[in-house]
Write a protein that holds these residues in place. Structure first.
Motif, PDB file in Angstrom:
ATOM      1  N   HIS A 190       0.433  -1.462   0.066  1.00 20.92           N
ATOM      2  CA  HIS A 190      -0.486   0.370  -0.475  1.00 20.92           C
ATOM      3  C   HIS A 190       0.699   1.748  -0.275  1.00 20.92           C
ATOM      4  O   HIS A 190       0.623   2.201   0.199  1.00 20.92           O
ATOM      5  N   ASP A 192       3.314   3.802  -2.040  1.00 22.30           N
ATOM      6  CA  ASP A 192       4.451   3.693  -2.837  1.00 22.30           C
ATOM      7  C   ASP A 192       5.100   4.903  -2.995  1.00 22.30           C
ATOM      8  O   ASP A 192       6.097   4.158  -3.933  1.00 22.30           O
ATOM      9  N   GLU A 209       2.883   7.951   0.533  1.00 22.26           N
ATOM     10  CA  GLU A 209       2.561   8.110  -1.309  1.00 22.26           C
ATOM     11  C   GLU A 209       1.769   6.390  -1.164  1.00 22.26           C
ATOM     12  O   GLU A 209       2.181   6.674  -0.961  1.00 22.26           O
ATOM     13  N   SER A 210       0.022   6.613  -0.927  1.00 22.62           N
ATOM     14  CA  SER A 210      -0.457   4.941  -0.181  1.00 22.62           C
ATOM     15  C   SER A 210      -1.793   5.235  -1.000  1.00 22.62           C
ATOM     16  O   SER A 210      -2.482   5.993  -1.043  1.00 22.62           O
ATOM     17  N   ARG A 211      -1.341   3.679  -1.132  1.00 24.31           N
ATOM     18  CA  ARG A 211      -2.546   3.231  -2.082  1.00 24.31           C
ATOM     19  C   ARG A 211      -4.212   2.823  -1.505  1.00 24.31           C
ATOM     20  O   ARG A 211      -3.217   1.690  -0.345  1.00 24.31           O
ATOM     21  N   VAL A 217      -4.609   6.912  -4.821  1.00 24.83           N
ATOM     22  CA  VAL A 217      -3.568   7.550  -4.487  1.00 24.83           C
ATOM     23  C   VAL A 217      -3.515   8.376  -3.940  1.00 24.83           C
ATOM     24  O   VAL A 217      -4.351   9.697  -3.820  1.00 24.83           O
ATOM     25  N   ARG A 218      -3.312   8.323  -2.516  1.00 23.65           N
ATOM     26  CA  ARG A 218      -3.692   9.888  -1.110  1.00 23.65           C
ATOM     27  C   ARG A 218      -2.133   9.963  -1.075  1.00 23.65           C
ATOM     28  O   ARG A 218      -1.113   8.857  -1.273  1.00 23.65           O
ATOM     29  N   THR A 219      -2.189  11.230  -0.529  1.00 21.89           N
ATOM     30  CA  THR A 219      -0.505  12.448   0.032  1.00 21.89           C
ATOM     31  C   THR A 219      -0.754  12.181   1.525  1.00 21.89           C
ATOM     32  O   THR A 219      -2.207  13.117   1.506  1.00 21.89           O
TER      33      THR A 219
END
Length: 322
Positions: A190, A192, A209-211, A217-219
């Motif tokens: 999860h 990135d 940055e995660s998935r 994708v959220r920061t």
């Protein structure tokens, strides 16, 4: 404090909430990281109901500062006087008062006063302190106002998520994985991207940055305070997911006679106005709670499982005859 000139600032905000609710939010320092934007972590050292001594970490003008403070609480007058024992540079003294004035049954005024000095009245230090105090005071009052005005819904908007895993391996290796966030992108599906800096020992500032489960994708941004000898890492997100107004938590490694229990704890304040836009028309707080709980539990468990594999694999490699 010698002959340094005392600088004073004062800020006030009217709040559509009972005075007792507002006072309760500022009286419990352990909750500040969730309700007060600059606060990252509060480690309570002493408390007897009217006297409070604690160490706190805060963001200030792009950095992280830490100090020990003492407070005197007067619930009857709804005032709290505070003073830093050893002020964080460049201050040579820092103190002040919180005061809550009742304006009506469900209306109150919250005032925050600071007094501080800078060494030798240094203009640059005085300007920095004034700027940092101004920025933090305004952010604190704005968030406390917003939170207090949710007082009838606050229990529904607050959420705690805890996951744990049992590990048969050394506590040090478990902690290494939780601390070594720079290695997470290559081992956690999860994650990135992750950038981290540690300008002060044990203080990590990171952007990740995660998935999500649906592939988005959220920061997020976080400040982490690490206590290696206690096996703890506490954190505060400085940039949260859209559904989350505030997010704090802790990773802890608890050894015993037969192994280690690694625990991930998250404390979340949901953003009510984002529920419908993110989860669809008609979605309610109960659905938002389930959504956030599942997302946090999924990523926490993946991280804990990584620590488990790392620690237990090392044990198998070192075991004679394996």
């Amino acid at each position: 404090m010698s002959g340094d000139r005392v600088q004073r600032t004062s800020y006030a905000v009217d709040v559509a909430a009972p005075a007792g609710v507002v006072y309760g939010l500022i009286a419990d320092t352990t909750q500040w990281p969730l309700f007060v934007p600059p606060s990252v972590h509060v480690e309570r050292l002493e408390f007897d109901g009217t006297s409070d001594r604690f160490r706190m970490w805060v963001t200030a003008d792009g950095g992280v500062k830490s100090w020990i403070s003492r407070r005197s609480l007067d619930p009857g007058r709804r005032t709290i006087d505070f003073r830093q024992e050893v002020p964080a540079a460049p201050a040579t003294s820092m103190g002040g008062r919180w005061a809550v004035e009742e304006l009506g049954r469900e209306r109150s005024r919250l005032t925050l006063v600071h007094d501080f000095t800078a060494a030798d009245d240094c203009p640059a230090a005085t300007e920095w302190l004034t700027r940092a105090t101004d920025s933090n005071s305004r952010a604190e009052l704005a968030q406390l106002k917003e939170t207090a005005e949710l007082w009838t819904k606050l229990d529904d908007l607050r959420l705690t998520v805890e996951d744990s895993v049992r590990i048969h391996g050394p506590a040090e290796l478990v902690y290494d994985v939780l601390y070594g966030v720079e290695d997470w992108p290559g081992h956690l599906p999860h994650v990135d991207r992750l950038d981290v800096r540690e300008d002060q020992p044990g203080i990590q500032v990171m952007s990740m940055e995660s998935r999500t489960a649906d592939g988005a994708v959220r920061t997020t941004g976080s400040v982490r305070v690490c206590f290696p000898h206690a096996g703890r890492i506490v954190f505060k997100q400085t940039a949260t997911l859209p559904l989350v107004a505030a997010h704090t938590g802790e990773w802890s490694v608890v050894p015993d006679e037969t192994g280690v229990t690694a625990v991930a704890t998250h404390n979340v304040l949901l953003r009510e106005e984002a529920v419908g836009a993110l989860l669809g028309p008609g979605a309610d707080i109960a659905q938002a709670r389930r959504h956030v709980h599942e997302a946090l539990s999924r990523t926490s468990t993946a991280t804990l499982d990584l620590a488990k594999r790392h620690a237990e694999s090392a044990v198998r490699i070192l075991r004679p005859g394996s």
